[in-house]
Design a protein around this motif. Structure first.
Motif, PDB file in Angstrom:
ATOM      1  N   THR A  24       0.848  -1.122  -0.001  1.00  0.00           N
ATOM      2  CA  THR A  24       0.110   0.085   0.147  1.00  0.00           C
ATOM      3  C   THR A  24       0.845   1.267   0.127  1.00  0.00           C
ATOM      4  O   THR A  24       0.314   2.403   0.101  1.00  0.00           O
ATOM      5  N   ASN A  25       2.090   1.179  -0.196  1.00  0.00           N
ATOM      6  CA  ASN A  25       3.118   2.089   0.044  1.00  0.00           C
ATOM      7  C   ASN A  25       2.923   2.961  -1.274  1.00  0.00           C
ATOM      8  O   ASN A  25       3.012   2.454  -2.410  1.00  0.00           O
ATOM      9  N   PRO A  26       2.575   4.275  -1.324  1.00  0.00           N
ATOM     10  CA  PRO A  26       2.185   5.116  -2.381  1.00  0.00           C
ATOM     11  C   PRO A  26       3.525   4.984  -3.251  1.00  0.00           C
ATOM     12  O   PRO A  26       3.206   4.843  -4.528  1.00  0.00           O
ATOM     13  N   GLN A  27       4.572   5.101  -2.951  1.00  0.00           N
ATOM     14  CA  GLN A  27       5.684   5.091  -3.724  1.00  0.00           C
ATOM     15  C   GLN A  27       5.867   3.757  -4.508  1.00  0.00           C
ATOM     16  O   GLN A  27       6.347   3.813  -5.790  1.00  0.00           O
ATOM     17  N   PHE A  28       5.087   2.860  -4.017  1.00  0.00           N
ATOM     18  CA  PHE A  28       5.351   1.439  -4.717  1.00  0.00           C
ATOM     19  C   PHE A  28       4.278   1.236  -5.841  1.00  0.00           C
ATOM     20  O   PHE A  28       4.202   0.219  -6.440  1.00  0.00           O
ATOM     21  N   ASP A  29       3.261   2.222  -6.028  1.00  0.00           N
ATOM     22  CA  ASP A  29       2.090   2.158  -6.870  1.00  0.00           C
ATOM     23  C   ASP A  29       2.922   2.279  -8.028  1.00  0.00           C
ATOM     24  O   ASP A  29       2.903   3.359  -8.439  1.00  0.00           O
ATOM     25  N   HIS A  86       1.579   2.310 -10.777  1.00  0.00           N
ATOM     26  CA  HIS A  86       0.562   3.250 -11.810  1.00  0.00           C
ATOM     27  C   HIS A  86       0.991   4.635 -11.547  1.00  0.00           C
ATOM     28  O   HIS A  86       1.376   5.428 -12.300  1.00  0.00           O
ATOM     29  N   LYS A  87       1.458   4.906 -10.226  1.00  0.00           N
ATOM     30  CA  LYS A  87       2.106   6.483  -9.991  1.00  0.00           C
ATOM     31  C   LYS A  87       3.262   6.643 -10.529  1.00  0.00           C
ATOM     32  O   LYS A  87       3.728   7.652 -11.087  1.00  0.00           O
ATOM     33  N   ALA A  88       3.958   5.459 -10.222  1.00  0.00           N
ATOM     34  CA  ALA A  88       5.449   5.371 -10.752  1.00  0.00           C
ATOM     35  C   ALA A  88       5.413   5.752 -12.462  1.00  0.00           C
ATOM     36  O   ALA A  88       5.996   6.765 -12.875  1.00  0.00           O
ATOM     37  N   PHE A  89       4.510   4.970 -13.050  1.00  0.00           N
ATOM     38  CA  PHE A  89       4.348   5.396 -14.394  1.00  0.00           C
ATOM     39  C   PHE A  89       3.859   6.748 -14.797  1.00  0.00           C
ATOM     40  O   PHE A  89       4.693   7.454 -15.595  1.00  0.00           O
ATOM     41  N   GLN A  90       2.968   7.120 -14.063  1.00  0.00           N
ATOM     42  CA  GLN A  90       2.738   8.514 -14.089  1.00  0.00           C
ATOM     43  C   GLN A  90       3.867   9.504 -14.195  1.00  0.00           C
ATOM     44  O   GLN A  90       4.066  10.309 -15.090  1.00  0.00           O
TER      45      GLN A  90
END
Lengths: 707, 538, 417
Positions: free
Chosen positions: A61-66, A68-72
């Motif tokens: 659930t770590n936001p940095q590890f999503d 999707h966000k990384a891709f963004q």
């Protein structure tokens, strides 16, 4: 590698999240290749599936590890970089255009500005015969496809607006025969004075310009794609403009693909009204180079692509559609897929955000101490460093190769090739006993023998070898600028500088002496040292290639940053829908996993869906199918009751089959015909067959053959 | 300045701050829209309308026509039958008419059927002018009356004309006492229809044209004069129903010496220019006699002519003329053949150099593609283009022999047989090509040819790629095939292939390639594709 | 000053006469068997006897159908004041039934000071017309419908004609429908239901005879001796005019003018040019004026166009002509170019130009409408492939070349074949 194994389960959820935002490209591919049963059924059920599967399996659930966000974050970086680059490509053309606009505006207004009354009167102001000429800028689009340039013209419009011009963009839709001259006038007025009228004439524009327009700024009309406009409308429009050009200082800008387009599109008396001048937009190739440099070569965002992928992209660009848009799209897909597949790739998200080394290490160690052993961090630093070097070397090569028209894309493909590097590296390892400096000639041969002859790299090096002095010095300067932040390269480059200086001095001296003597003297006297200079430069380049140009795939942990899966990308890009449809019709049981007809796909069974039955039957016919025969065979297949498959049919998930099995007894001719019609219609909609013609009403024609 | 002006100016100055008073007349006039007055029906607000001699002198070689026009228009207040002015374009019809009205200083309503591109626009613009209505933001750019039908137009026109003529009578009576020179205008009003030939294309129902030409008989108002200006002679206005023929005035094209006068007229250095004309006018005169075309051609030649001169004020003597001529000589013939291309060629130097480069390169037929084909196309698009070119050039019957899988040399002899057999058939075919141009072909044929040539070319491409580098991942012909329809559509968009009208789902559209042969050759060269081998030579 | 003023006034008078058909046709009104008297008799009878009627005035354009009708109506309006309402329609404007009815309603409202509503529907207007007809019939008022360009009303569904003629069948109404057309078969255009209701009464307007012309000339050109014009001037003017009219050369001119077109309108046109050619300084008409007028009137546009062509354009024309001689049924620009090349090869002409130049000339010819495309459907076929045809006869071409100044001799030879 361990990491991939570890996060294998987690791979589906990020994927789902990732392909939410690349739905259209990603779809065919998803529907086609089987991954796991759940998605399969989803694929078969509907055509526009959006696999919004509840990501139950996502542990982190770590936001940095999503991812999707990384891709963004990563993609946003790449995207912005590309955008800036593209803008820069156009700026000088825009400036050119603007200055031309200015001077032609002066030329138009030189004959004196008409007073308000004159300008708004209906009759023309009498002037010299040429005063009706309309200044026209023909902007050459060096591309058959128009997609890339829509944006360009928008930007041109904005640019001119920002330089105090009244601008309106017309497209071929406005200049179509359907809505005629009125249509384009209407859209003109809509853009200029933001009113929509039903009866429009150009006098309105005149009165508006006199009342509200800025008296010392021209009215610029941009026709984006001139070839696509309808001839009659465009010529009428131009004639009308030329009647009013004295009253309204109008300047026309038209986008054309070839210079003789105006001659073919417009009749002579219309051409007579134009006073054209030509501007050339950056050709797709150089734009492509710019984009590649921005996106891939200089390591702006962690993401990079493997050799095969690069080659595929290059071929796709060259062979399929030469649009930059598609290339960028392909890049985006690659990126998205990478993030969806590669679990650790989410690190790149961080990598992209932090810039300076130590912070990144901190962030990494803090952020992912949970999952990953900390040596990954160091590996990443290593990766990043070598990537920097690699990029710099490639840029150096590119700078050199420019003199012999080497495309950066080709260069990239070769530079990413791992086995070349491997061979070179092994070779150097064998002869590493000798020191770093090897005699230039042998070294050169050594470096060259692995590079492909007439491959871009060796081309570049060759070019350096026979480069005249002044460009050579420029080249070296550019190298120096490139290599500032990698010391060991930079010093080597610096070593060459003084010699160049001295060389320069010589050449300058000779400039004063007359030409012939200069030639002789050059050939005679200083051919030697110039040669040596070139030699040295070439050697340096070769060495750089040998030592620093490590393709990313030769670096451990490159999987994190590097996307290599060509097949995925290919199937995502060149979806080939017609073929896909046929395949799916024949191998439908791939999707609906019903036991009844799984075993045999090519002999049609009763339990199969009607459409695929029909299509399978159609395979047997030639390009003309007699409807009656078709129906008969269909009937025979559907009618013959094989109890087994009926029982199977019960728990099969296909609704129509269930219905059929339920009232199997009173299955009437008519219902059969209805099903036939429906199937045939579906086949027609999918574009596989064509409806009967007038002449032969009882035959349908097959449109698609083979796979 | 007309006497109607002055009160307005007072009014304005009272309305505005004193600044406007201090501001000079022209400034205010150019900046601020005056409320339209009857004066807007006159040519301009000059104090003194120009004299007839000025008109005649400003249009060389048009004396006869001007006199004729003056006679037909007649003195003040005398009615006239409809007048039909015709002559080739740029023979000064419109200008002279307007100048004459400026000289006569009579009210008129001008409307060009080019600017007013539809009946409604024409009607409304005429009515606006008559009702002294000017579209502006204030009235949200609407016209005074909304009128689409001729019947409504006639009614409105009657009212408007009556009001305006009474108005004119009034102020001519008033001003006749005061300023005779200004208001000799009388109470007639003239409707001028320019570019009448455009009307023929407006409605195929052919109501508009007879309506306009019969307008005089319909109105039955003697104080209205109708003037039609047209590029084409009255006999080109045949309509299903006849009309009362208006009285014609013909403007012939300019003769050579007229042209000379015209060109010399507005030149600062007349001597030099006339010596220039001695050189160029005669040859060009054999091609075209239009002022505008000639002037564009000359303007560029004259630059060249003056290049060697230091100051343009110089009066050329004989030997200087000779020198100038000698250095102009080489440019004349090309520019005579270029003249028309020049009109769409870049005038900027970059362009010029670019052109030169292209020509040279095409001459030496170098191998680098970038010079050959300055247009980026993807490979499949190129193949598609070539196959379209072939499909529209070659007769469909020969496809089988040309594009068998071997494709190569034996196809040559096979296709020579028929061509040798029937020469007269060959003639017919040639004639047919000459007439019909590139033939049309269905999509299926295009795809078939595309398949063939790609399969052949792929093979060759493959091995040479193998030779050079193993970079390529598999690009089989199917991967070239993949989005061929997209490529086709984009080719159609770029006008390289034009598409006949038909339902696309049916797939029975017929296409035709419009590209010229050397373009196709360029493309083929860029692919190293042996086009000539496949091209059926008649 | 001297003559200026009276001359100008005379000119003014003459021109206003020429532009006023009612004056012109007055000259016919006196004779008993003229259309004027016939028409007047018919209408007045139907007015007095309060019966319906319908007439068709046939005659070539410009033979004064409407003018005579106007005269009749004017006189009738004087004879029977407020017994006649005149509704004028023109086929050019009101061929569409809807706006025809609207127009009728509008004019009726204007006649009877009623309020006309633009919004009224088609049926409203139709019913309004019928109602008005009945009302007027009860009030013994005749409504005269003048339908100019009658044939244009006959195209379409003819609802207007039907309802009008149907109304004339009823005894209550009192209407006269007068159609004027230059199509002699106009009544054949009518539908059966309409034709059956149409009383086939026709008046034929024949072009005037020589004597009529003579009469007209005097009627129009002679100045009134008793008027604002100075007596002596008028007398002198008339005298001069008379011996011009007597002159044989003048008769010749008039004959040629009649041979071209013997309608009154044509005469008026001719006279108009003649009068406007009148020299204001002398103030008298001269024979030269008439000569000039004739040359002004009778034009040969194609010939003029050919004279205007540049040499290259002439070449193109001649090449096309040669192709036609060769019986090439259809040819286009390419074949013309082929011909042009062959001509050039056969006899080395001085002016041989590149294809695009010839294309340019070709387009000029298209604009001059000396040539045109066979099919005017603008298919996306490029211009040099579309088949074309000459619009000038070989004779015209020959003449044009003859009258062309400095025409290359080779062209004549080529044209000869």
């Amino acid at each position: 590698m361990t990491a991939t194994k570890a996060c294998d389960s987690a791979s589906t959820a990020p994927e789902s999240s990732a392909n939410d935002n690349i739905q259209p490209f990603y779809l065919l591919h998803k529907a086609s290749t089987p991954r796991n049963s759940g998605r399969k059924s989803a694929a078969a059920r509907t055509i526009d599936l959006s696999p919004s599967k509840p990501s139950s399996s996502t542990t982190t659930t770590n936001p940095q590890f999503d991812p999707h966000k990384a891709f963004q974050s990563v993609w946003s970086r790449i995207d912005s970089a590309i955008k800036d680059v593209l803008r820069d490509v156009n700026t000088n053309v825009f400036n050119e255009i603007h200055s031309w606009v200015r001077q032609s505006f002066l030329a138009v207004t030189s004959s004196g500005v008409p007073t308000f009354a004159e300008a708004t009167k209906s009759f023309p102001i009498l002037n010299h015969a040429t005063s009706k000429q309309l200044f026209t800028g023909l902007v050459l689009i060096k591309n058959m496809e128009f997609v890339d340039d829509l944006l360009t013209f928008e930007e041109l419009g904005l640019f001119l607006k920002s330089h105090a011009c009244h601008v309106a963009n017309l497209s071929s839709l406005d200049l179509s025969t359907k809505n005629g001259v009125g249509g384009c006038l209407r859209s003109l007025l809509r853009q200029f004075l933001t009113v929509t009228l039903d009866a429009v004439d150009i006098s309105i524009l005149a009165s508006w310009y006199r009342e509200y327009g800025n008296p010392n700024s021209p009215v610029i009309i941009i026709v984006e794609d001139m070839e696509r406009c309808s001839r009659s409308v465009l010529s009428d429009f131009i004639l009308m403009l030329s009647e009013w050009v004295v009253k309204i200082p109008m300047i026309l800008i038209m986008g054309v693909t070839t210079l003789d387009a105006p001659k073919t599109v417009l009749p002579s008396h219309v051409l007579q009204q134009l006073c054209p001048s030509k501007f050339t937009l950056g050709s797709p190739a150089e734009r492509m180079d710019a984009v590649v440099e921005a996106a891939l070569v200089r390591w702006c965002s962690g993401f990079s692509i493997g050799h095969k992928v690069a080659v595929f992209l290059r071929n796709y660009f060259l062979n399929h559609d030469g649009t930059l848009a598609s290339f960028i799209r392909a890049l985006k897909i690659a990126c998205a897929q990478h993030f969806s597949i590669e679990p650790l790739s989410s690190v790149l998200g961080l990598l992209a955000e932090e810039d300076s080394e130590d912070e990144r290490v901190l962030a990494l160690s803090s952020g992912m101490a949970a999952q990953i052993d900390s040596n990954l961090a160091s590996c990443l630093t290593e990766l990043k460093r070598s990537q920097k070097c690699w990029g710099i070397v490639v840029m150096c090569l590119y700078k050199a190769g420019k003199y012999s028209k080497v495309q950066l894309l080709d260069l990239l493909c070769e530079a990413l090739d791992p086995d070349i590097y491997k061979s070179i590296a092994s070779d150097t390892r064998t002869r590493s006993g000798k020191g770093f400096e090897i005699s230039s000639s042998s070294n050169h041969s050594m470096a060259q023998q692995y590079l492909r002859k007439d491959g871009p790299i060796s081309q570049a090096i060759e070019k350096v070898r026979d480069l005249p002095a002044s460009p050579l010095s420029q080249l070296l300067k550019s190298w120096e600028n490139l290599t500032v932040d990698i010391l060991e390269i930079n010093v080597k480059v610096k070593e060459l500088q003084p010699m160049i200086k001295l060389e320069e001095g010589k050449s300058l001296k000779q400039d004063f002496t007359d030409l012939a003597k200069r030639h002789t003297s050059r050939t005679a006297a200083n051919i030697k040292e110039s040669k040596t200079i070139n030699e040295k430069a070439a050697t340096l380049l070769a060495n750089l290639v040998r030592d620093f140009m490590r393709p990313i795939e030769c670096i451990p942990f490159h999987e994190i940053a590097c996307f290599k899966d060509v097949e995925k990308l290919q199937s995502a890009l060149t979806g080939d829908p017609r073929r896909r449809i046929q395949v799916d019709l024949l191998e439908f049981h791939e999707f609906l996993r019903c036991k009844c007809c799984s075993r045999s796909c090519n002999i049609p069974l009763q339990s199969m869906p009607d459409t695929s039955i029909m299509y399978t039957l159609a395979q047997e016919h030639g390009d003309l199918i007699n409807l009656h025969d078709w129906f008969q065979s269909f009937k025979t297949i559907v009618m013959n009751p094989s109890s087994k498959c009926r029982r199977k049919g019960k728990q099969s998930s296909f609704p129509k089959k269930r219905k059929e099995t339920n009232e199997h007894e009173n299955k009437s001719e008519s219902s059969l015909q209805a099903r036939l019609c429906r199937a045939v219609t579906e086949l027609q909609i999918t574009g596989l067959i064509r409806m009967p013609s007038k002449r032969r009403p009882d035959f349908v024609q097959r449109v698609a053959f083979g796979l | 300045m007309g006497k109607e002006e002055s009160p307005q100016i007072e009014r304005r100055s009272t309305r505005h701050s004193s600044a406007t008073i201090s501001k000079n007349e022209a400034g205010t006039k150019s900046n601020e829209p005056l409320p339209p007055t009857v004066n807007d029906l006159f040519y301009g607000e000059e104090e003194k309308p120009i004299s007839l001699d000025d008109v005649v002198s400003s249009f060389p070689g048009r004396r006869i026509q001007i006199i004729e026009l003056m006679r037909v228009l007649g003195p003040v207040n005398c009615p006239m039958v409809p007048l039909f002015i015709y002559g080739d374009s740029s023979t000064g019809k419109t200008s002279i008419t307007l100048q004459i009205f400026r000289h006569l200083n009579r009210p008129f309503v001008y409307s060009s059927c080019l600017t007013c591109y539809s009946p409604r626009i024409l009607f409304e613009s005429i009515l606006n002018q008559l009702l002294l209505h000017r579209k502006s933001m204030a009235n949200s750019y609407l016209s005074a009356k909304r009128c689409e039908r001729p019947s409504d137009f006639v009614n409105f026109l009657r009212e408007a004309l009556i009001s305006i003529t009474s108005n004119l009578q009034g102020n001519s009576g008033k001003s006749g006492s005061k300023k005779l020179d200004r208001r000799a205008s009388g109470n007639m009003i003239y409707l001028i229809f320019d570019n009448l030939e455009r009307v023929r294309e407006w409605d195929k129902s052919s109501i508009m044209l007879p309506f306009l030409l019969n307008l005089y008989d319909i109105l039955k108002m003697p104080e209205v004069g109708l003037i039609f200006i047209s590029n084409t002679s009255p006999d080109t206005y045949y309509s299903s129903m006849g009309y009362a023929e208006p009285t014609p005035v013909y403007f012939p094209d300019y003769k050579e010496d007229d042209l000379r006068q015209i060109f010399v007229k507005n030149q600062e250095n007349k001597k030099l220019y006339s010596s220039f004309l001695d050189v160029v006018l005669k040859p060009f005169y054999r091609i075209t006699r239009r002022v505008d075309e000639l002037s564009t051609a000359f303007s560029q030649l004259y630059k060249k002519y003056c290049e060697p001169l230091s100051d343009l004020g110089v009066v050329p003597n004989e030997e200087m003329k000779r020198r100038l001529f000698s250095n102009l000589q080489p440019h004349i013939a090309p520019s005579m053949n270029e003249i028309f291309k020049v009109s769409s060629q870049p005038s900027t130097d970059i362009g010029a150099t670019k052109e030169a480069k292209q020509k040279s390169s095409s001459k030496k037929s170098g191998l680098e593609v970038t010079d050959q084909l300055d247009l980026h196309m993807s490979t499949s698009a190129k193949y598609l283009l070539i196959s379209a070119f072939l499909a529209s050039r070659n007769p469909a019957t020969l496809d089988a022999s040309l594009f068998d899988s071997t494709g190569g040399s034996d196809s040559r002899k096979r296709k020579r047989k028929p061509s040798e057999k029937t020469s007269e058939q060959k003639e017919a075919a040639e004639q047919e090509l000459l007439m019909k141009g590139p033939g049309t072909f269905p999509l299926e044929r295009l795809l078939a040819i595309f398949q063939c040539i790609t399969s052949v070319a792929e093979g060759s491409l493959e091995e040479e790629e193998q030779g050079s580098d193993g970079l390529r991942v598999q690009v089989g012909d199917n991967s070239l095939m993949s989005d061929v329809l997209l490529q086709l559509s984009s080719l159609c968009n770029a006008n390289f292939i034009v598409k006949g009208v038909s339902c696309p789902l049916e797939g029975s559209t017929r296409y035709r390639s419009t590209i010229c042969e050397d373009m196709a050759l360029k493309v083929a060269r860029s692919l190293k594709f042996p086009l000539s081998k496949y091209l059926y030579r008649r | 000053m001297g003559r200026e003023k009276p001359a100008e006034r005379a000119l003014l008078l003459l021109r206003s006469r020429l532009c006023d058909p009612s004056f012109v046709f007055n000259s016919f009104s006196d004779s008993s068997d003229s259309n004027y008297s016939k028409l007047k008799f018919i209408i007045s009878s139907s007015v007095t006897e309060a019966c319906n009627n319908s007439i068709l005035l046939l005659g070539p354009r410009g033979s004064g159908k409407v003018a005579v009708l106007e005269l009749v109506i004017r006189d009738l309006l004087l004879e029977y004041p407020d017994m006649i309402t005149v509704i004028k329609l023109s086929g050019l404007l009101h061929s569409d039934d809807n706006c025809a009815f609207k127009e009728i309603a509008r004019q009726l409202c204007m006649e009877h000071q009623l309020l006309f509503s633009k919004m009224a529907s088609f049926d409203d207007n139709a019913q309004f017309m019928i109602a008005m007809l009945r009302e007027c019939g009860l009030a013994h008022k005749t409504i005269i419908f003048v339908l100019d360009e009658f044939d244009l009303f006959a195209q379409g569904k003819q609802r207007l004609l039907y309802s009008l003629l149907d109304a004339t069948q009823s005894v209550t109404s009192q209407a006269v429908v007068i159609g004027a057309t230059c199509r002699l078969d106009a009544d054949q255009l009518l539908e059966k239901r309409v034709r059956s209701r149409f009383s086939h009464r026709k008046l034929l307007f024949l072009p005037p005879t020589k004597e009529d012309w003579q009469r007209l000339l005097e009627h129009i050109l002679l100045l009134p001796t008793e008027s604002t014009l100075p007596q002596d001037y008028a007398v002198e003017f008339n005298a001069k005019l008379q011996n011009i009219l007597a002159d044989n050369r003048f008769k010749g001119i008039i004959n040629t003018c009649m041979n071209i077109d013997s309608t009154v309108n044509h005469l008026l046109k001719f006279l108009f040019r003649a009068v406007s050619n009148m020299d204001l300084a002398t103030g008298f008409l001269s024979l030269e004026n008439f000569k000039a007028a004739l040359s002004n009137i009778q034009r040969q546009p194609k010939l003029e166009c050919i004279k205007d062509c540049s040499v290259l354009e002439l070449y193109v024309l001649v090449c096309m002509r040669r192709l036609e001689i060769k019986e090439q049924n259809s040819y286009n620009f390419n074949s013309i170019m082929k011909e042009y090349k062959s001509v050039h090869d056969s006899c080395q002409t001085s002016d041989y130009y590149a294809q695009n130049v010839c294309l340019w000339a070709f387009e000029h010819l298209l604009q001059r409408e000396l040539i045109s495309f066979n099919d005017n459907r603008g298919n996306n076929q490029s211009i040099e492939f579309r088949p074309v045809k000459l619009l000038v006869s070989s004779h015209e071409l020959h003449q044009g070349l003859k009258s062309y100044r400095s025409c290359p001799a080779i062209l004549h030879k080529l044209l000869a074949g």
